[in-house]
Design an enzyme around this catalytic site. Structure first.
Site, mmCIF file in Angstrom:
data_model
loop_
_atom_site.group_PDB
_atom_site.id
_atom_site.type_symbol
_atom_site.label_atom_id
_atom_site.label_comp_id
_atom_site.label_asym_id
_atom_site.label_seq_id
_atom_site.Cartn_x
_atom_site.Cartn_y
_atom_site.Cartn_z
ATOM 1 N N VAL A 47 53.100 45.452 -14.246
ATOM 2 C CA VAL A 47 53.217 44.966 -15.618
ATOM 3 C C VAL A 47 54.617 44.391 -15.811
ATOM 4 C CG1 VAL A 47 53.024 45.568 -18.066
ATOM 5 C CG2 VAL A 47 51.603 46.748 -16.378
ATOM 6 N N TYR B 297 56.063 58.892 -6.539
ATOM 7 C CA TYR B 297 55.430 58.106 -7.593
ATOM 8 C C TYR B 297 53.910 58.156 -7.445
ATOM 9 C CZ TYR B 297 54.523 54.151 -10.709
ATOM 10 O OH TYR B 297 54.065 53.353 -11.733
ATOM 11 N N VAL C 168 61.240 64.023 -21.766
ATOM 12 C CA VAL C 168 59.934 64.646 -21.523
ATOM 13 C C VAL C 168 60.022 65.791 -20.523
ATOM 14 C CG1 VAL C 168 58.608 62.591 -22.140
ATOM 15 C CG2 VAL C 168 59.320 62.936 -19.751
ATOM 16 N N THR D 277 57.486 44.416 -17.237
ATOM 17 C CA THR D 277 58.394 45.245 -18.021
ATOM 18 C C THR D 277 59.689 45.408 -17.239
ATOM 19 O OG1 THR D 277 57.754 47.361 -17.044
ATOM 20 C CG2 THR D 277 56.392 46.541 -18.866
ATOM 21 N N LYS E 78 51.288 59.992 -9.994
ATOM 22 C CA LYS E 78 50.269 59.212 -10.679
ATOM 23 C C LYS E 78 48.862 59.684 -10.317
ATOM 24 C CE LYS E 78 53.002 56.481 -13.009
ATOM 25 N NZ LYS E 78 53.083 56.576 -14.482
ATOM 26 N N SER F 126 48.589 54.693 -13.034
ATOM 27 C CA SER F 126 48.899 53.441 -12.331
ATOM 28 C C SER F 126 47.780 53.184 -11.338
ATOM 29 C CB SER F 126 50.237 53.603 -11.588
ATOM 30 O OG SER F 126 50.425 52.600 -10.614
ATOM 31 N N ASN G 230 53.254 58.068 -22.022
ATOM 32 C CA ASN G 230 53.567 56.826 -21.328
ATOM 33 C C ASN G 230 54.862 56.873 -20.524
ATOM 34 O OD1 ASN G 230 53.583 53.675 -21.086
ATOM 35 N ND2 ASN G 230 55.515 54.188 -22.120
ATOM 36 N N ASP H 63 61.914 58.615 -26.615
ATOM 37 C CA ASP H 63 62.403 58.043 -25.369
ATOM 38 C C ASP H 63 63.665 58.786 -24.957
ATOM 39 O OD1 ASP H 63 63.451 56.050 -23.317
ATOM 40 O OD2 ASP H 63 61.660 54.999 -24.024
#
Length: 272
Positions: A201, A168, A76, A203, A172, A151, A103, A37
């Site tokens: 989700v 985004y 990443v 989160t 995706k 997504s 992820n 991460d």
């Protein structure tokens, strides 16, 4: 013994949210974990990203299952750092790599200047993850499975005309292209590649003031915009719902499933 006993899984964005849920589910099924991460902030992201303490919490939770874990703070966007982190993990866990879950992602949906950041993390970061992982997987010769987190915004035209939001959706969607290319290329090595497409989700990426405000604005806009509701009567999914799907995709139960874009979305895509 779990169905993944003896296997090693590499998970990005593992400090919290979906990434932590993937780590815990795969560990519960017997896999050892390499967790990566950023553990830092990105300027264009308006909500707090994961911290070193979050990653440490994931380590503790995985160790509580009885499995081993190697956790590294790495970006990443930095291919060399990601490669170094993966090498440290595979060396510590027995020189094998069976599962990859790409992820890591951000959602600066309301930032008109976030186009590049979201592409760099959500698309280039996934490319880097697959690129650094496929070579040791091929070398170790055990086959395996990769799951790329996309997504519902990678399957439908969900978004608003703001740089972060458009970026985004573009990133995706791009993940689907990466998945299909690698599914074809890696099939010869018995490595399967699929993508998973969650609806909202529960989160920290969704459950924060800034993202909730953007979602409310999308729902209330006067011009013709997307319907933000799911078909099933649930507002958000839980991280464990996505982790269960990812587990199935990497397990032998899905041994002939590759090149598939799998919605886990309470019927969101089908409703469109």
């Amino acid at each position: 013994m779990g169905s993944l006993t003896g296997k090693v899984a590499f998970i990005t964005g593992a400090a919290r949210g979906q990434g932590r849920a993937h780590a815990l589910k795969l560990a519960a099924e017997g896999a050892d974990i390499i967790a990566v991460d950023l553990c830092d902030q990105i300027a264009s992201v308006p909500y707090p990203l994961a911290t070193p303490d979050d990653l440490a919490a994931t380590v503790k939770l995985v160790e509580d299952t009885g499995q081993r874990i190697v956790a590294v703070a790495a970006d990443v966007r930095d291919r060399d750092a990601l490669k170094t982190a993966l090498r440290a993990g595979t060396e510590a866990l027995g020189d094998r790599l069976d599962i990859v879950v790409a992820n890591a992602g951000i959602a600066p949906m309301a930032d008109e200047h976030a186009w590049q950041d979201v592409l760099d993390v959500n698309l280039t970061g996934v490319y880097h993850t697959v690129d650094v992982a496929m070579k040791p997987m091929i070398k170790f010769g055990n086959g395996g499975a990769m799951v790329l987190t996309s997504s519902v915004a990678g399957l439908v035209g969900l978004g608003s005309p703001i740089g972060g939001s458009v970026g985004y959706a573009a990133a995706k969607h791009g993940i689907v292209g990466l998945m299909r290319v690698y599914a074809n290329f890696l099939a010869q090595f018995n490595i399967r590649v699929n993508s998973v497409h969650p609806a909202g989700v529960n989160t920290p990426m969704i459950d924060n003031e800034f993202t909730r405000s953007w979602l409310d604005g999308m729902a209330q806009q006067d011009f013709r915009g997307p319907d933000m509701t799911n078909a099933l009567p649930v507002q958000t999914l839980e991280p464990e719902d996505i982790a269960n799907a990812v587990y199935w995709l990497v397990s032998d139960a899905a041994r002939y499933v590759t090149g598939v874009a799998l919605p886990v979305d309470a019927g969101y895509v089908n409703k469109r």
